[in-house]
Design an enzyme around this catalytic site. Structure first.
Site, PDB file in Angstrom:
ATOM      1  N   ALA A   1       5.710   4.429   2.177  1.00  0.00           N
ATOM      2  CA  ALA A   1       6.403   5.610   2.688  1.00  0.00           C
ATOM      3  C   ALA A   1       7.005   5.350   4.061  1.00  0.00           C
ATOM      4  CB  ALA A   1       5.429   6.794   2.745  1.00  0.00           C
TER       5      ALA A   1
ATOM      6  N   GLY B   1       0.824  -1.199   0.000  1.00  0.00           N
ATOM      7  CA  GLY B   1       0.000   0.000   0.000  1.00  0.00           C
ATOM      8  C   GLY B   1       0.860   1.251   0.000  1.00  0.00           C
ATOM      9  N   CYS B   2       0.226   2.376  -0.295  1.00  0.00           N
ATOM     10  CA  CYS B   2       0.971   3.629  -0.432  1.00  0.00           C
ATOM     11  C   CYS B   2       1.517   4.131   0.898  1.00  0.00           C
ATOM     12  CB  CYS B   2       0.103   4.687  -1.103  1.00  0.00           C
ATOM     13  SG  CYS B   2      -1.513   4.934  -0.335  1.00  0.00           S
ATOM     14  N   TYR B   3       0.680   4.178   1.934  1.00  0.00           N
ATOM     15  CA  TYR B   3       1.161   4.627   3.239  1.00  0.00           C
ATOM     16  C   TYR B   3       2.258   3.707   3.790  1.00  0.00           C
ATOM     17  CZ  TYR B   3      -2.769   7.967   3.930  1.00  0.00           C
ATOM     18  OH  TYR B   3      -3.663   9.013   3.858  1.00  0.00           O
TER      19      TYR B   3
END
Length: 340
Positions: free
Chosen positions: A161, A156-158
């Site tokens: 990061a 996932g994106c979060y």
């Protein structure tokens, strides 16, 4: 390679934001040929992607067509690789069928990210399908694909990061440190389907899913320790800016942290260690992750920026496919811009 020698591929969910970015990346990739693109919903007729994204007019006229299960035998004969940019449950149902047909699947949904079936049920509300082979979690800079895996789960994106900041220095944290991740995402993170609460005219900077977001267990799994995650929705189109706090062991210096990050990412062209806190403008429409840190006594603070649709989704999927086929990590990812 000639077009006959390139790797034939298909995208499911090509009408959505991440799917459209995949179409654009694969359309321009020197080693992949996109032969099929299926829309996110059962549309009545086929149409060019430029009908949904006019900015692609004259640049990419890939036809989006509705998917029907009776197309699977033909698809299996024509392509080798499939990218899924579909809702979680839809991917969970379709991926095993594609694998059984002999296709390699890169899944951008959360259907196969969590290794704990109970955690998955709690996070996503449905039982995770059982597959014969273990599914690698594809955080690209920390994954070593052999090139024979039938399915790869794209993070996932979060979590991308957060993990890219914390994984290289996790061994430097205190034993009981629980990193705090505050991250703000643009409205494209909520998907393309029209919703009042994600309209730019309605959005005001706001926290949501506090300590209950489905990406929290994924972060903990990737980093190897519990985290406290507070996501925010911002009134802008795309990008994620994450501020991360963690407690380091006594005696750890700025130089030690810098050396750990530099050693980890020395051969990773899509990670940029920057000297000032990054702006979203630095990473939007790029496949990069920009990481800045500052040590204040024993408190380590990261500022991390990625494009949620690229490094947080489509570009990472292509980066993993590059690795799968022993291509350079950045192949087909640089200097292309973005669709949305």
């Amino acid at each position: 390679m000639s077009k006959q020698e390139t790797i034939q591929c298909a995208v499911f969910g090509a009408s959505g934001y991440s799917g459209a970015e995949l179409v654009w990346l694969l359309h321009n990739h020197p080693e992949f040929t996109l032969t099929h693109a299926f829309s996110s919903s059962a549309r009545e007729k086929a149409e060019p992607i430029s009908a949904l994204y006019p900015q692609l007019s004259g640049r990419c006229e890939q036809i989006l067509q509705p998917w029907h299960s009776d197309l699977l035998p033909q698809l299996a004969q024509q392509v080798r690789v499939v990218f899924l940019a579909l809702p979680h449950e839809t991917s969970a149902e379709l991926a095993p069928q594609l694998i059984a047909a002999g296709l390699v699947v890169f899944d951008l949904s959360g259907a196969f990210r969590l290794s704990d079936a109970h955690q998955h049920l709690q996070a996503y509300g449905f039982k995770q399908p059982k597959l014969e082979a273990a599914v690698p979690y594809g955080l690209a800079e920390f994954t070593q694909l052999r090139g024979d895996e039938p399915l790869i789960a794209v993070p996932g994106c979060y979590p991308t990061a957060a993990a890219l900041a914390l994984r290289p220095i996790s061994h430097l944290l205190t034993q009981y440190s629980v990193p705090i991740v505050n991250a703000v995402s643009g409205v494209t993170g909520a998907g393309r389907k029209a919703q009042l609460h994600t309209s730019c005219a309605e959005v005001s900077l706001q926290a949501y899913g506090i300590a209950s977001h489905r990406h929290q267990p994924e972060m903990a799994q990737s980093i190897g320790r519990e985290v406290l995650f507070v996501p925010h929705l911002g009134n802008f189109k795309r990008g994620i800016l994450a501020t991360i706090y963690a407690q380091v062991q006594a005696g750890i210096s700025t130089a030690t942290i810098a050396d750990s990050l530099a050693a980890c990412y020395a051969d990773q062209p899509l990670i940029r260690l920057v000297d000032t806190p990054p702006k979203l403008a630095q990473v939007v429409a790029t496949p990069y992750c920009d990481i800045y840190f500052k040590l204040h006594e024993q408190q380590l603070i990261f500022s991390v920026a990625i494009d949620n649709l690229l490094k947080g989704a489509a570009a990472q999927a292509v980066q993993l496919a590059n690795q799968y086929f022993r291509l350079p990590a950045s192949a087909g990812l640089l200097n292309l811009g973005a669709v949305v």
